[in-house]
Each structure stands twice: as structure tokens, then as C-alpha cells.
Design an enzyme around this catalytic site. Structure first.
Site, PDB file in Angstrom:
ATOM      1  N   GLU A  64       0.862  -1.190   0.000  1.00 61.33           N
ATOM      2  CA  GLU A  64       0.000   0.000   0.000  1.00 61.33           C
ATOM      3  C   GLU A  64       0.895   1.236   0.000  1.00 61.33           C
ATOM      4  OE1 GLU A  64      -3.361   1.079  -0.110  1.00 61.33           O
ATOM      5  OE2 GLU A  64      -2.269   2.973   0.047  1.00 61.33           O
ATOM      6  N   ASP A  91       5.288   1.770  -3.285  1.00 68.02           N
ATOM      7  CA  ASP A  91       4.653   1.714  -4.591  1.00 68.02           C
ATOM      8  C   ASP A  91       4.902   0.310  -5.155  1.00 68.02           C
ATOM      9  OD1 ASP A  91       4.153   1.857  -7.367  1.00 68.02           O
ATOM     10  OD2 ASP A  91       4.526   3.996  -7.369  1.00 68.02           O
ATOM     11  N   ASP A 114      -7.943   2.977  -7.955  1.00 63.47           N
ATOM     12  CA  ASP A 114      -8.395   4.328  -8.302  1.00 63.47           C
ATOM     13  C   ASP A 114      -8.524   4.433  -9.824  1.00 63.47           C
ATOM     14  OD1 ASP A 114      -8.118   5.601  -5.615  1.00 63.47           O
ATOM     15  OD2 ASP A 114      -6.022   5.055  -5.905  1.00 63.47           O
ATOM     16  N   LYS A 118     -10.170  11.615 -14.968  1.00 64.90           N
ATOM     17  CA  LYS A 118      -9.856  12.670 -15.943  1.00 64.90           C
ATOM     18  C   LYS A 118      -8.722  12.238 -16.857  1.00 64.90           C
ATOM     19  CE  LYS A 118     -11.335  16.335 -12.921  1.00 64.90           C
ATOM     20  NZ  LYS A 118     -10.876  17.119 -11.803  1.00 64.90           N
ATOM     21  N   ASP A 150     -15.758  -1.377  -9.710  1.00 61.04           N
ATOM     22  CA  ASP A 150     -17.169  -1.033  -9.887  1.00 61.04           C
ATOM     23  C   ASP A 150     -17.307   0.009 -10.998  1.00 61.04           C
ATOM     24  OD1 ASP A 150     -15.689   0.562  -7.974  1.00 61.04           O
ATOM     25  OD2 ASP A 150     -17.519   1.741  -7.715  1.00 61.04           O
TER      26      ASP A 150
HETATM   27  C1  LIG Z   1      -9.559   3.091  -4.345  1.00 60.68           C
HETATM   28  S1  LIG Z   1      -8.510   2.426  -3.127  1.00 60.68           S
HETATM   29  C2  LIG Z   1      -9.175   0.792  -2.935  1.00 60.68           C
HETATM   30  C3  LIG Z   1      -8.848   0.218  -1.616  1.00 60.68           C
HETATM   31  C4  LIG Z   1      -9.333  -1.218  -1.345  1.00 60.68           C
HETATM   32  N1  LIG Z   1      -8.704  -2.154  -2.254  1.00 60.68           N
HETATM   33  C5  LIG Z   1     -10.829  -1.314  -1.392  1.00 60.68           C
HETATM   34  O1  LIG Z   1     -11.349  -1.949  -2.303  1.00 60.68           O
HETATM   35  O2  LIG Z   1     -11.497  -0.797  -0.479  1.00 60.68           O
HETATM   36  C6  LIG Z   1      -6.976   2.116  -3.989  1.00 60.68           C
HETATM   37  C7  LIG Z   1      -5.813   1.876  -3.039  1.00 60.68           C
HETATM   38  O3  LIG Z   1      -4.636   1.596  -3.804  1.00 60.68           O
HETATM   39  C8  LIG Z   1      -3.536   2.329  -3.240  1.00 60.68           C
HETATM   40  N2  LIG Z   1      -2.534   2.472  -4.327  1.00 60.68           N
HETATM   41  C9  LIG Z   1      -2.641   3.246  -5.432  1.00 60.68           C
HETATM   42  N3  LIG Z   1      -1.557   3.120  -6.212  1.00 60.68           N
HETATM   43  C10 LIG Z   1      -0.731   2.227  -5.589  1.00 60.68           C
HETATM   44  C11 LIG Z   1       0.548   1.687  -5.896  1.00 60.68           C
HETATM   45  N4  LIG Z   1       1.202   2.038  -7.003  1.00 60.68           N
HETATM   46  N5  LIG Z   1       1.116   0.793  -5.044  1.00 60.68           N
HETATM   47  C12 LIG Z   1       0.460   0.451  -3.894  1.00 60.68           C
HETATM   48  N6  LIG Z   1      -0.760   0.950  -3.540  1.00 60.68           N
HETATM   49  C13 LIG Z   1      -1.351   1.809  -4.372  1.00 60.68           C
HETATM   50  C14 LIG Z   1      -4.178   3.608  -2.766  1.00 60.68           C
HETATM   51  O4  LIG Z   1      -3.413   4.297  -1.823  1.00 60.68           O
HETATM   52  C15 LIG Z   1      -5.493   3.099  -2.175  1.00 60.68           C
HETATM   53  O5  LIG Z   1      -5.350   2.679  -0.842  1.00 60.68           O
END
Ligand SMILES: C[S@@+](CC[C@H](N)C(=O)[O-])C[C@H]1O[C@@H](n2cnc3c(N)ncnc32)[C@H](O)[C@@H]1O
Length: 244
Positions: A64, A91, A114, A118, A150
Site C-alpha cells: 500500500e 509503490d 483508483d 480525468k 465497480d
Molecule cells: C480506491 S482504493 C481501494 C482500496 C481497497 N482495495 C478497497 O477496495 O477498499 C486504492 C488503493 O490503492 C492504493 N494504491 C494506489 N496506487 C498504488 C501503488 N502504485 N502501489 C500500492 N498501492 C497503491 C491507494 O493508496 C489506495 O489505498
């Protein structure tokens, strides 16, 4: 104050090197015995904890990017005695190549990433051909990539990237490779919310075809550095609350 002459490139190189060193240091102190399953974007860890309880004979690792989530989750894993689960603040683009040899990971889950709606933010999206190439290298030949979202247009983008690549084969519900205990998997926080609203979830499962490929040019976009940090208020019970 005596301002020093440091170029932007020098500063970012130092920053990147420190991030790599931190991942190496983390890996040097840890063992992940047995088959390894990884969740990328484990957030507050609801899915990861459920996975650790479901697969007690596996090591589960949450990667994370947001450090504060990992700090809280790591404490919770210890408190709850989930010794087969760990969380790493990094990352995934940097952590996967450093920590895992090719053909070694049993499963990779990427759940509700995520979408970065945009067009000008598209660079921040996790799924690129290079990132998918990295995942295909790390999974075992019998491994599985599990993606849920989703956001229908995002599901379409990811499906197309997978279908265009020679390195993946989509796994469908009537396929022998379809995981038979799929209905027992825990739900992420987001999935719980979506299902309670009666909204659809798109599932994409794929297995690597086995061809390894040199993956270079994995870019970690600078925009990620600007991601807003959040503070976690733990005063109202065990679940952290987020304030922007
Ligand atoms: C929209 S959230 C979804 C969280 C969870 N999987 C859920 O379904 O409730 C996306 C997560 O991915 C993490 N994230 C985004 N890019 C990442 C990366 N390159 N490496 C690790 N984590 C990442 C974000 O910080 C966030 O916690």
C-alpha cells in the site's frame, strides 16, 4: 538560510534511491514462507486480514502506497495474531521487482483501484502494459491475477489491455482455472459499500501464459508524490477515520 544548489533531477534521484533502499531493508528483515499472495492497494486492510484468516497456510502481503494505512494495519495484524500477514508501505511498481523473483507469486489481487477519471490524470492509473508485464513475470505459471472494479469503463480498459497482450489468458467462470473458493473471499471496504447499494462489480481474472519478458521503463509518475496525505483519527474506536 544558505540555499544549496540542487537540481530537480538530483533531488528526485535521491528520493527514489531512498524509497528503493527502504523496500530492500524491509525485505531483508522479512520472511514470507509458503505460497505468497499479494494484495496491491490494501488500504486499511479489511480484505488482507480476511485473506490471512482464509488461507492460514499461505503468506499474504499487502502493498500500500499510503504509509499511515500500513502503520495502523501492521499494528492490527500483530494485535490480532495474524502472523501469516504483513503490510509494506511502498509503490507496487518498485516493490514487486525488488522483492520477488520471477515465477514465484501464487496470486495478485488488485481490488477497486483508483480509476483516475480525468484524461489528464490517466498517467496515474496503475494499469499500463508495462505494469501488466511486471505482474505476468512475477506470477507462477499456475498463478492468478484477480481484478475487481465497480467502474465499468475502467473494467473495459483493463480487459482490453489484458486481451491485447500475448502474456495473459482470461479465466472465465466455466474454466478449470476459476478459483473454486471464490465465494469465500473476503470483501474489501469498497466492495462492501458497492454490494450494499446493489451495484454491479466487474471481475477480471487472468493467468499468465508463461512467456517471460524484459520489463523496462517502468515509470513511477511524479504526480504520485503529490497525492494528499490523510490523518487517521483512532480516538473513536479501532477503525481509523479519515480526514482530508
Ligand atoms: C480506491 S482504493 C481501494 C482500496 C481497497 N482495495 C478497497 O477496495 O477498499 C486504492 C488503493 O490503492 C492504493 N494504491 C494506489 N496506487 C498504488 C501503488 N502504485 N502501489 C500500492 N498501492 C497503491 C491507494 O493508496 C489506495 O489505498
Amino acid at each position: 538560510m544558505d540555499i544549496q544548489d540542487v537540481t530537480f533531477d538530483e533531488a528526485t534521484e535521491t528520493y527514489q534511491r531512498a524509497r528503493l533502499d527502504a523496500i530492500r531493508a524491509w525485505g531483508a528483515e522479512r520472511q514470507l514462507p509458503g505460497p505468497v499472495q499479494i494484495e496491491i492497494g490494501s488500504n486499511q486492510g479489511r480484505f488482507l486480514k480476511g485473506l490471512a484468516r482464509l488461507y492460514t497456510d499461505r503468506s499474504v502481503l499487502g502493498i500500500e502506497i499510503r504509509r499511515r494505512f500500513v502503520e495502523v494495519l501492521s499494528e492490527e495484524l500483530t494485535d490480532e495474531g495474524l502472523t501469516n500477514a504483513q503490510a509494506l508501505a511502498a509503490d507496487a511498481n518498485l516493490a514487486l521487482p525488488l522483492l520477488f523473483a520471477d515465477n514465484t507469486v501464487e496470486r495478485i489481487y488488485i481490488l477497486f483501484p483508483d480509476p483516475w477519471w480525468k484524461k489528464r490524470h490517466a498517467k496515474r492509473r496503475l494499469f499500463t502494459p508495462e505494469f501488466l508485464g511486471l505482474l505476468a513475470n512475477k506470477l507462477r505459471p499456475d498463478g492468478l491475477l484477480v481484478i475487481k472494479t465497480d467502474v465499468e469503463p475502467y473494467a473495459e480498459i483493463v480487459s482490453e489491455l489484458i486481451d491485447q497482450s500475448q502474456r495473459w489468458r482470461r479465466v472465465m467462470p466455466d474454466d478449470p482455472a476459476w478459483p473454486e473458493d471464490e465465494d469465500q473471499w473476503p470483501k474489501t471496504t469498497r466492495e462492501g459499500k458497492i454490494l450494499r447499494k446493489g451495484l454491479p462489480v466487474w471481475k477480471i481474472y487472468a493467468e499468465p501464459t508463461g512467456e517471460l519478458q524484459e520489463v523496462d521503463g517502468l515509470e513511477v509518475p511524479m504526480e504520485r508524490f503529490a497525492k494528499p496525505e490523510v490523518t487517521i483519527d483512532r480516538s473513536r474506536g479501532r477503525r481509523p477515520r479519515l480526514r482530508k
